[in-house]
Scaffold this active site. Structure first.
Site, mmCIF file in Angstrom:
data_model
loop_
_atom_site.group_PDB
_atom_site.id
_atom_site.type_symbol
_atom_site.label_atom_id
_atom_site.label_comp_id
_atom_site.label_asym_id
_atom_site.label_seq_id
_atom_site.Cartn_x
_atom_site.Cartn_y
_atom_site.Cartn_z
ATOM 1 N N ASN A 173 0.845 -1.199 0.000
ATOM 2 C CA ASN A 173 0.000 0.000 0.000
ATOM 3 C C ASN A 173 0.876 1.243 0.000
ATOM 4 O OD1 ASN A 173 -2.391 1.617 0.356
ATOM 5 N ND2 ASN A 173 -1.883 1.794 2.538
ATOM 6 N N HIS A 226 0.852 5.170 1.436
ATOM 7 C CA HIS A 226 0.155 6.002 2.407
ATOM 8 C C HIS A 226 0.800 7.388 2.442
ATOM 9 C CE1 HIS A 226 -2.335 6.842 5.882
ATOM 10 N NE2 HIS A 226 -1.275 7.362 6.471
#
Ligand code: GRF
Length: 196
Positions: A116, A118
């Site tokens: 991911n 972020h």
């Protein structure tokens, strides 16, 4: 990569799915990256939890299969995604602005091969509104992080991080733009690091 190219070079790219919920500018950036020779990944599937995600247009634009998955029933949503990824021989998942937290079970089934991006210097500011928080707290630095995904929000092992200076005139919008620019460099760099 075409089959002919695969035969000629003996190289196969890792089939990757990108999960989105919104604008999809990181998705677009990853698609562009995937097309360069040194990229270890190809993007073969786009998944969104909403038909409102603007980024879905990149599926049409780049002729990549896209699928909207309704998360009202979380268990069956994850089951549908698993079936799709098996059918498309997906081996790697990149979350890019995906607003759902995947279950421990799903992550385990996927062998932890989920990452991911972020928009903060994790572990600082997990969750939403990272830029607002940095501005309110008068932080001197902001940044972005690519990390492995675990069932705990924004908490998996960090792969790469980029730090930038916050200018005194920055507000959360200008900061978001600055950080996004860095995200477009950081995500491909992290993927190269993982598969090097
Ligand atoms: C990015 O800032 C990303 O770091 C965060 O959500 C935003 C998604 O932007 N997880 P986009 O949809 O890729 O334009």
């Amino acid at each position: 990569m075409s089959n002919l190219m695969e035969k000629l070079t003996g190289l196969k790219k890792i089939k990757t799915a990108v999960f989105i919920s919104g604008k999809g500018s990181n998705l677009k950036n990853l698609i562009k990256f995937s097309k360069i020779k040194k990229s270890p990944i190809s993007i073969d599937l786009i998944i969104s939890n909403t038909n409102k995600a603007k980024g879905l247009k990149y599926g049409n634009l780049f002729k990549i299969k896209k699928k909207i998955i309704n998360f009202k029933n979380f268990k069956s949503a994850e089951k549908d995604i698993l079936t799709l990824t098996v059918n498309k021989k997906i081996n790697f998942i990149c979350l890019a602005g995906f607003m759902k937290i995947l279950s421990k079970n799903f992550i385990k089934k996927f062998n932890g091969k989920i990452v991911n991006i972020h928009p903060s210097l994790l572990p600082k500011y997990k969750g939403l509104n990272t830029h607002e928080k940095a501005i309110i707290n008068k932080d001197k630095f902001a940044g972005c992080t690519v990390h492995y995904v675990t069932a705990q929000l924004d908490s998996g092992k960090i792969i790469l991080q980029k730090k930038i200076k916050i200018a005194t005139k920055d507000d959360s919008n200008s900061l978001a733009q600055k950080v996004l620019k860095q995200e477009y460099k950081l995500y491909p760099a992290a993927i190269l690091k993982i598969f090097s």
